[in-house]
Design an enzyme around this catalytic site. Sequence first.
Site, short mmCIF file in Angstrom:
data_model
loop_
_atom_site.label_atom_id
_atom_site.label_comp_id
_atom_site.label_asym_id
_atom_site.label_seq_id
_atom_site.Cartn_x
_atom_site.Cartn_y
_atom_site.Cartn_z
N SER A 231 0.80 -1.23 0.00
CA SER A 231 0.00 0.00 0.00
C SER A 231 0.84 1.29 0.00
O SER A 231 0.50 2.22 -0.74
CB SER A 231 -0.97 0.00 1.18
OG SER A 231 -1.89 -1.05 1.02
N THR A 274 -4.99 -3.90 8.25
CA THR A 274 -4.72 -5.27 7.84
C THR A 274 -4.54 -6.16 9.07
O THR A 274 -4.85 -5.74 10.19
CB THR A 274 -3.51 -5.29 6.86
OG1 THR A 274 -3.34 -6.61 6.40
CG2 THR A 274 -2.22 -4.82 7.49
N LYS A 278 -8.39 -6.29 11.74
CA LYS A 278 -9.62 -5.96 11.01
C LYS A 278 -10.89 -6.09 11.86
O LYS A 278 -11.87 -5.39 11.61
CB LYS A 278 -9.73 -6.82 9.75
CG LYS A 278 -8.75 -6.41 8.66
CD LYS A 278 -8.97 -7.21 7.39
CE LYS A 278 -7.89 -6.94 6.36
NZ LYS A 278 -8.09 -7.67 5.13
N GLU A 290 -22.88 0.55 7.80
CA GLU A 290 -23.84 -0.38 8.41
C GLU A 290 -24.12 -1.64 7.60
O GLU A 290 -24.54 -2.63 8.18
CB GLU A 290 -25.13 0.34 8.78
CG GLU A 290 -26.12 0.51 7.66
CD GLU A 290 -27.32 1.32 8.11
OE1 GLU A 290 -28.33 0.69 8.42
OE2 GLU A 290 -27.22 2.57 8.11
N ASN A 300 -11.52 -2.74 6.94
CA ASN A 300 -10.15 -2.64 6.41
C ASN A 300 -9.81 -1.21 5.99
O ASN A 300 -8.73 -0.97 5.45
CB ASN A 300 -9.93 -3.61 5.24
CG ASN A 300 -10.59 -3.13 3.98
OD1 ASN A 300 -11.62 -2.46 4.02
ND2 ASN A 300 -9.99 -3.44 2.85
N ASP A 315 -12.68 -5.02 1.11
CA ASP A 315 -12.19 -6.34 0.65
C ASP A 315 -13.25 -7.06 -0.19
O ASP A 315 -12.94 -7.67 -1.21
CB ASP A 315 -11.84 -7.22 1.86
CG ASP A 315 -10.47 -6.89 2.44
OD1 ASP A 315 -9.64 -6.35 1.70
OD2 ASP A 315 -10.26 -7.17 3.63
N ASN A 358 -13.63 -26.04 4.40
CA ASN A 358 -12.53 -25.56 5.24
C ASN A 358 -11.84 -26.72 5.94
O ASN A 358 -12.45 -27.76 6.19
CB ASN A 358 -13.07 -24.58 6.27
CG ASN A 358 -11.97 -23.82 6.99
OD1 ASN A 358 -11.02 -23.38 6.35
ND2 ASN A 358 -12.08 -23.69 8.30
N THR A 360 -11.00 -26.89 9.02
CA THR A 360 -11.80 -27.17 10.21
C THR A 360 -13.27 -26.98 9.82
O THR A 360 -13.74 -25.84 9.72
CB THR A 360 -11.41 -26.20 11.36
OG1 THR A 360 -9.99 -26.22 11.51
CG2 THR A 360 -12.11 -26.56 12.66
N LEU A 419 -7.10 -15.81 -4.01
CA LEU A 419 -6.95 -14.52 -3.34
C LEU A 419 -5.52 -14.29 -2.84
O LEU A 419 -5.14 -13.16 -2.57
CB LEU A 419 -7.95 -14.41 -2.18
CG LEU A 419 -9.42 -14.60 -2.57
CD1 LEU A 419 -10.33 -14.29 -1.40
CD2 LEU A 419 -9.82 -13.75 -3.78
P1 NAP Z 1 -7.22 -16.31 8.34
O1 NAP Z 1 -8.29 -15.47 8.95
O2 NAP Z 1 -6.07 -16.75 9.17
O3 NAP Z 1 -7.93 -17.62 7.73
C1 NAP Z 1 -7.23 -18.62 7.09
C2 NAP Z 1 -8.16 -19.71 6.60
O4 NAP Z 1 -7.39 -20.63 5.87
C3 NAP Z 1 -8.85 -20.49 7.70
O5 NAP Z 1 -10.10 -20.91 7.26
C4 NAP Z 1 -7.90 -21.68 7.91
O6 NAP Z 1 -8.60 -22.85 8.33
C5 NAP Z 1 -7.42 -21.92 6.51
N1 NAP Z 1 -6.08 -22.48 6.53
C6 NAP Z 1 -4.97 -21.98 7.14
N2 NAP Z 1 -3.93 -22.79 6.93
C7 NAP Z 1 -4.37 -23.84 6.20
C8 NAP Z 1 -3.76 -25.00 5.66
N3 NAP Z 1 -2.47 -25.25 5.87
N4 NAP Z 1 -4.51 -25.85 4.95
C9 NAP Z 1 -5.81 -25.62 4.73
N5 NAP Z 1 -6.46 -24.52 5.22
C10 NAP Z 1 -5.74 -23.64 5.93
O7 NAP Z 1 -6.57 -15.59 7.09
P2 NAP Z 1 -7.25 -14.48 6.16
O8 NAP Z 1 -7.04 -13.12 6.77
O9 NAP Z 1 -8.63 -14.91 5.84
O10 NAP Z 1 -6.33 -14.51 4.85
C11 NAP Z 1 -6.34 -15.63 3.96
C12 NAP Z 1 -5.45 -15.33 2.77
O11 NAP Z 1 -6.06 -14.34 1.96
C13 NAP Z 1 -4.10 -14.70 3.15
O12 NAP Z 1 -3.15 -15.70 3.40
C14 NAP Z 1 -3.74 -13.86 1.95
O13 NAP Z 1 -2.89 -14.58 1.09
C15 NAP Z 1 -5.07 -13.64 1.25
N6 NAP Z 1 -5.42 -12.20 1.18
C16 NAP Z 1 -5.47 -11.63 -0.03
C17 NAP Z 1 -5.79 -10.28 -0.14
C18 NAP Z 1 -5.83 -9.63 -1.50
O14 NAP Z 1 -5.99 -8.41 -1.58
N7 NAP Z 1 -5.72 -10.41 -2.56
C19 NAP Z 1 -6.08 -9.52 0.99
C20 NAP Z 1 -6.01 -10.15 2.22
C21 NAP Z 1 -5.67 -11.49 2.31
P3 NAP Z 1 -8.93 -23.18 9.86
O15 NAP Z 1 -10.31 -22.63 10.10
O16 NAP Z 1 -8.89 -24.65 9.91
O17 NAP Z 1 -7.87 -22.53 10.68
#
Ligand code: NAP
Length: 472
Positions: A231, A274, A278, A290, A300, A315, A358, A360, A419
């Site tokens: 950013s 970030t 968030k 709202e 965000n 987002d 997912n 979990t 993503l």
């Molecule tokens: P988060 O809240 O930590 O959630 C991660 C999710 O992925 C959870 O559902 C988790 O499952 C699952 N997960 C984690 N490790 C895993 C593994 N080894 N195998 C299978 N599932 C797994 O993360 P978040 O904030 O949602 O971010 C997710 C991703 O989005 C980031 O890593 C980033 O790369 C991407 N992102 C992209 C943008 C963009 O602008 N393009 C912006 C923000 C983020 P559990 O429920 O089992 O823990």
Amino acid sequence: MGDACGDEPMRRIVLTGFRGTGKTRIGRILSARLNIPFIDTDELIENRTGRSVPDIFHEEGEERFRTIEREVITMLPAADAIISTGGGVVCDPKNMEYLHRDSTVVLLTADIDTIEQRLVQKPRPPLTTLPLHEEIATLMDRRRQNYYASADLCADTSDTSPVQAAEHILALLKSGVSTVSQRNTARAFFRTGRIPPVLLKNLEYILTAPDRDPLTRIMGVAGYPCAHSMSPKLFNALFAHYHLNYYYTWFEDPELDEIIDIARAIDAKGLSVTIPFKQDVIDLVDEVEEHAARSIGAVNTVVFACGTAVGYNTDWLGVRKPLISMKGAKAVLLGAGGVAAAAAYALKDLDMEVTILNRTPGNAQKLAERFGCAWGGLDEFDRIRPDLVVNATPLGMQPDTRSPLKEDQLQENMTVFDLVYTPPVTPLIEAAQAKGCRTILGTEMFIEQAREQFYLFFGIDVPPEKVREFVA
Ligand code: NAP
């Protein structure tokens, strides 16, 4: 910046605000005090068309008026002047581009009762069929986001005479909003983060150098850690492109309340928020948009204006925009974390039939119940045969080289949107390309959510190719 009146500051100063907030009267006083021309855009429109603004509204409607207004705004001189604008000017992104350029925009505000009293004394044709008080409340509410986006500085004129308001604005233009001690506290705060030394030096100059421009405002990304964020590079390039007197940096600290305190103290215009803040930031802002932000449960983007901090979520728009042609599709969303919540909101907004899978399954169930989706474990993918796959897990994010799906699980008629954007071409995208699927990179989400943020901050609509160029 020139100096026509002792040590008074001088530049192109634009006054925005609702009818009855004092733009014309205060503008004339500022013009006399600074010895620079006063320009009233409504007057320019009347001179150009030979008709009064109410007549144009009455005879040709608001749309035609807005077209003429836009033409007039594009022809405003770049030179030092006080420019008073019409109340609805802020809603047009092109206007905001021209009005912000090399200028200081001062948003004038007043409470509804005060505006009503002033308008009763100087009647103008109504803009809606509502009674006056309701019309003011409705239009102010509808335009509030745009008024805030217009504001480099704010001045409340409710309880002041035009002369007092002008004096207050002159003081702000001369010294800025924050005090020396607030700026020194901010300087110490930024020293504790991981800002590269050369950029820290720039920031310290902007904050505390005696010859600094008091009107240069600071913005940034709030996170811990956030040194990897794209950013600052993007926003600083956009500030240079649009000639905005802003500087974007990293607000990296484990304590979110400290970040928000510093941002308020130095009159930051806004923050991108970030991980891991968030959700927590919702309790620290004054208002949360709202619909999306409340439903998603995450903010965000924070916009500070007129003493208020408002939280938004962009987002979900970053996920929605690249999928706009896929309304009603059958989608699988992988992951159930923070970004998955924004993605689920976007997919449901496009009337898709969504299954959340997912690692979990219980977390998938919780998210699915919030948004009316089906749910399951990752091993259930093969039975669904979706049109669209959205990956919202971190799998494939550097240095991880795993893919959440193998090539033989994909079909060539699928669209795959990963993503994850570091690297831009992830193992999942590689597998999808090998299979012949349509692919959308995570950078598209970043680009679209950043464009929406910029719009919330400044009311300017940045073309996607400009953002792409600056993040490359
Ligand atoms: P988060 O809240 O930590 O959630 C991660 C999710 O992925 C959870 O559902 C988790 O499952 C699952 N997960 C984690 N490790 C895993 C593994 N080894 N195998 C299978 N599932 C797994 O993360 P978040 O904030 O949602 O971010 C997710 C991703 O989005 C980031 O890593 C980033 O790369 C991407 N992102 C992209 C943008 C963009 O602008 N393009 C912006 C923000 C983020 P559990 O429920 O089992 O823990």
